[in-house]
Design a protein around this motif. Sequence first.
Motif, PDB file in Angstrom:
ATOM      1  N   LEU A 257       0.827  -1.206   0.000  1.00  9.62           N
ATOM      2  CA  LEU A 257       0.000   0.000   0.000  1.00  9.62           C
ATOM      3  C   LEU A 257       0.860   1.256   0.000  1.00  9.62           C
ATOM      4  O   LEU A 257       0.574   2.229  -0.681  1.00  9.62           O
ATOM      5  CB  LEU A 257      -0.910  -0.010   1.228  1.00  9.62           C
ATOM      6  CG  LEU A 257      -2.006  -1.081   1.257  1.00  9.62           C
ATOM      7  CD1 LEU A 257      -2.677  -1.084   2.629  1.00  9.62           C
ATOM      8  CD2 LEU A 257      -3.033  -0.827   0.173  1.00  9.62           C
ATOM      9  N   ALA A 258       1.928   1.221   0.788  1.00  9.63           N
ATOM     10  CA  ALA A 258       2.763   2.412   0.933  1.00  9.63           C
ATOM     11  C   ALA A 258       3.440   2.789  -0.374  1.00  9.63           C
ATOM     12  O   ALA A 258       3.561   3.967  -0.713  1.00  9.63           O
ATOM     13  CB  ALA A 258       3.814   2.169   2.019  1.00  9.63           C
ATOM     14  N   THR A 259       3.886   1.781  -1.146  1.00 12.11           N
ATOM     15  CA  THR A 259       4.596   2.086  -2.374  1.00 12.11           C
ATOM     16  C   THR A 259       3.645   2.405  -3.517  1.00 12.11           C
ATOM     17  O   THR A 259       4.013   3.109  -4.455  1.00 12.11           O
ATOM     18  CB  THR A 259       5.480   0.902  -2.780  1.00 12.11           C
ATOM     19  OG1 THR A 259       4.654  -0.270  -2.915  1.00 12.11           O
ATOM     20  CG2 THR A 259       6.555   0.651  -1.730  1.00 12.11           C
TER      21      THR A 259
ATOM     22  N   CYS B 273       0.540   3.883  -3.210  1.00  6.07           N
ATOM     23  CA  CYS B 273      -0.347   5.022  -3.006  1.00  6.07           C
ATOM     24  C   CYS B 273       0.423   6.334  -3.037  1.00  6.07           C
ATOM     25  O   CYS B 273       1.604   6.388  -2.750  1.00  6.07           O
ATOM     26  CB  CYS B 273      -1.060   4.903  -1.653  1.00  6.07           C
ATOM     27  SG  CYS B 273      -2.168   3.494  -1.565  1.00  6.07           S
ATOM     28  N   GLY B 274      -0.293   7.388  -3.340  1.00  7.00           N
ATOM     29  CA  GLY B 274       0.315   8.701  -3.314  1.00  7.00           C
ATOM     30  C   GLY B 274      -0.757   9.756  -3.416  1.00  7.00           C
ATOM     31  O   GLY B 274      -1.918   9.470  -3.596  1.00  7.00           O
TER      32      GLY B 274
ATOM     33  N   ASN C  30      -3.248   1.761   9.060  1.00  2.00           N
ATOM     34  CA  ASN C  30      -2.341   2.213   8.003  1.00  2.00           C
ATOM     35  C   ASN C  30      -3.090   2.596   6.736  1.00  2.00           C
ATOM     36  O   ASN C  30      -2.648   3.476   5.992  1.00  2.00           O
ATOM     37  CB  ASN C  30      -1.303   1.126   7.714  1.00  2.00           C
ATOM     38  CG  ASN C  30      -0.212   1.086   8.759  1.00  2.00           C
ATOM     39  OD1 ASN C  30       0.782   1.776   8.667  1.00  2.00           O
ATOM     40  ND2 ASN C  30      -0.420   0.285   9.808  1.00  2.00           N
ATOM     41  N   ILE C  31      -4.220   1.965   6.495  1.00  2.00           N
ATOM     42  CA  ILE C  31      -5.072   2.396   5.386  1.00  2.00           C
ATOM     43  C   ILE C  31      -5.469   3.857   5.578  1.00  2.00           C
ATOM     44  O   ILE C  31      -5.521   4.644   4.624  1.00  2.00           O
ATOM     45  CB  ILE C  31      -6.336   1.511   5.306  1.00  2.00           C
ATOM     46  CG1 ILE C  31      -5.997   0.123   4.762  1.00  2.00           C
ATOM     47  CG2 ILE C  31      -7.426   2.163   4.460  1.00  2.00           C
ATOM     48  CD1 ILE C  31      -5.748   0.092   3.269  1.00  2.00           C
TER      49      ILE C  31
ATOM     50  N   GLU D 239      -3.843   6.193   6.601  1.00  2.00           N
ATOM     51  CA  GLU D 239      -2.758   7.112   6.260  1.00  2.00           C
ATOM     52  C   GLU D 239      -2.503   7.189   4.759  1.00  2.00           C
ATOM     53  O   GLU D 239      -1.640   7.953   4.327  1.00  2.00           O
ATOM     54  CB  GLU D 239      -1.478   6.671   6.978  1.00  2.00           C
ATOM     55  CG  GLU D 239      -1.610   6.681   8.509  1.00  2.00           C
ATOM     56  CD  GLU D 239      -0.353   6.158   9.191  1.00  2.00           C
ATOM     57  OE1 GLU D 239       0.594   5.797   8.459  1.00  2.00           O
ATOM     58  OE2 GLU D 239      -0.338   6.111  10.424  1.00  2.00           O
ATOM     59  N   ARG D 240      -3.241   6.396   3.957  1.00  2.00           N
ATOM     60  CA  ARG D 240      -2.967   6.310   2.532  1.00  2.00           C
ATOM     61  C   ARG D 240      -4.150   6.816   1.723  1.00  2.00           C
ATOM     62  O   ARG D 240      -5.276   6.349   1.915  1.00  2.00           O
ATOM     63  CB  ARG D 240      -2.682   4.856   2.126  1.00  2.00           C
ATOM     64  CG  ARG D 240      -1.673   4.148   3.023  1.00  2.00           C
ATOM     65  CD  ARG D 240      -0.302   4.769   2.951  1.00  2.00           C
ATOM     66  NE  ARG D 240       0.631   4.111   3.866  1.00  2.00           N
ATOM     67  CZ  ARG D 240       1.856   4.513   4.083  1.00  2.00           C
ATOM     68  NH1 ARG D 240       2.328   5.560   3.426  1.00  2.00           N
ATOM     69  NH2 ARG D 240       2.631   3.877   4.936  1.00  2.00           N
TER      70      ARG D 240
ATOM     71  N   THR E 109      -6.918   5.008  -4.268  1.00  2.00           N
ATOM     72  CA  THR E 109      -6.525   5.052  -5.671  1.00  2.00           C
ATOM     73  C   THR E 109      -7.716   5.319  -6.585  1.00  2.00           C
ATOM     74  O   THR E 109      -7.541   5.776  -7.717  1.00  2.00           O
ATOM     75  CB  THR E 109      -5.871   3.721  -6.084  1.00  2.00           C
ATOM     76  OG1 THR E 109      -6.766   2.645  -5.764  1.00  2.00           O
ATOM     77  CG2 THR E 109      -4.576   3.514  -5.334  1.00  2.00           C
TER      78      THR E 109
ATOM     79  N   TRP F 184      -8.798   1.141  -2.524  1.00  4.27           N
ATOM     80  CA  TRP F 184      -7.346   1.100  -2.486  1.00  4.27           C
ATOM     81  C   TRP F 184      -6.915  -0.152  -3.250  1.00  4.27           C
ATOM     82  O   TRP F 184      -7.295  -1.259  -2.904  1.00  4.27           O
ATOM     83  CB  TRP F 184      -6.839   1.027  -1.047  1.00  4.27           C
ATOM     84  CG  TRP F 184      -6.972   2.288  -0.253  1.00  4.27           C
ATOM     85  CD1 TRP F 184      -5.983   3.178   0.057  1.00  4.27           C
ATOM     86  CD2 TRP F 184      -8.172   2.805   0.356  1.00  4.27           C
ATOM     87  NE1 TRP F 184      -6.478   4.203   0.819  1.00  4.27           N
ATOM     88  CE2 TRP F 184      -7.824   4.005   1.018  1.00  4.27           C
ATOM     89  CE3 TRP F 184      -9.500   2.367   0.413  1.00  4.27           C
ATOM     90  CZ2 TRP F 184      -8.750   4.766   1.729  1.00  4.27           C
ATOM     91  CZ3 TRP F 184     -10.428   3.126   1.114  1.00  4.27           C
ATOM     92  CH2 TRP F 184     -10.044   4.313   1.754  1.00  4.27           C
TER      93      TRP F 184
END
Length: 319
Positions: A12-14, A16-17, A92-93, A95-96, A99, A108
């Motif tokens: 997810l971290a890589t 998402c943006g 953690n979701i 924080e993202r 998409t 996401w």
Amino acid sequence: MRTSWLLLLGCLATACGGNFSNDDLEFLNALPAREDLASKLPGTERGVSEGGLRQRTDPLAVGERSTLYEDTNRASNVFNRGLDGLLTLLENIRERPPTTRAPDLRVWGPWRDPSHPGHEVRFVMARVAERFDYRLQYRPERSDEEGWWTALEGSFQANGGLREGEGMVRLLVAEARAHGFNMAGLANLARLDIGYQTREPPIGVQMRFVPASIQSGSELLYAYRELPDGLGEMGFVLEDTDVLPGGQKEKLAILSRWTKDRGGVGLVVVTGGDVPAGFTATHVECWDASFRVTYVRRSWETTVVGDASTCPDVSALER
């Protein structure tokens, strides 16, 4: 389970943006947060010995380590570890950025899941009025929309303000196991359920460990409540515990309440085993801020240990 979730979080971290919209925040605030639901028993995860009511049948004395606190500490740790497995992903979701956005939908993913080669993963949230429903889903790579199946599901009814309302989260262990996922320490479960309300104090949380079969064990239920000033309560059951003279094993229903810095008080209702049919036995125990016994009264003993006036006032939880 935690390892799998953390690998997914890396995905997810890589992938998402970007930034959150105001509407995104409404969706994200519908996800439960650890600080809202976790048990805050003082001393949790510290100083837990092998003692406790399940081992101790001889009389207690003032100043000894409280056996009832020890059992409550163990229950609190099990409760918090159950929360950890479900909430690590959801926190953690939050924080993202999603998409995919639609007026009443956020998604996401999907992305390849490094923890389950050959699978894709996505997280889907839908809104209807003030209700939010969400699902963590997997499918084999290169399959169509019908290939998605749900490993985790939840809902939240926002009826009290920001992050305040009633919700549930459910980990579908049997479903994941049927699709070939290794559920490690949860292999004997069918589901792990959490229900909660944060609309008004006391905040309340219930956790159910539902076994896959009768042979896998008994269903376990933990109930937690919390007031803003540090008063807390944990209810749970201990099966097959020998606490009465006679050698048979009893069932203990335990309700422990505590203060932030003045100790706590617990009530144990004992049934079965050496308790005559149609009767119950009770055990009341108080402890101080150092988790030491200050008062004990057992209905099957004539001697009372300590002074009941040393027990902290937890009456605010009696509603």
